[in-house]
Write a protein that holds these residues in place. Structure first.
Motif, short mmCIF file in Angstrom:
data_model
loop_
_atom_site.label_atom_id
_atom_site.label_comp_id
_atom_site.label_asym_id
_atom_site.label_seq_id
_atom_site.Cartn_x
_atom_site.Cartn_y
_atom_site.Cartn_z
N SER A 1 50.41 120.57 2.33
CA SER A 1 50.14 120.87 3.72
C SER A 1 50.03 119.58 4.51
N GLY B 1 47.96 122.89 11.49
CA GLY B 1 48.51 122.51 10.20
C GLY B 1 49.65 123.40 9.77
N SER C 1 51.47 124.67 6.04
CA SER C 1 51.48 124.67 4.58
C SER C 1 52.91 124.80 4.09
#
Length: 58
Positions: free
Chosen positions: A44, A55, A57
């Protein structure tokens, strides 16, 4: 999938370069999991400033 990844990385790169103020440090992590069914990898990347965190992943 590649387009999504490129757009996501570019959106994370803009705030981390300090375009609107002081630069933010990006975060990154990676994992490798070994199970009887095989090896799985993941990771990530993201940035955070105060209570806001973004964020992706992989």
């Amino acid at each position: 999938m590649i387009r999504f990844l490129i757009v996501g990385i570019s959106l994370l790169a803009l705030p981390s370069c300090g375009a609107d103020g002081t630069p933010m440090r990006p975060t990154a992590s990676g994992t490798v999991t070994v199970t009887p069914s095989g090896v799985h990898t993941g990771g990530s990347v993201g940035v955070s400033k105060g209570p806001v965190s973004i964020g992706i992943s992989l």
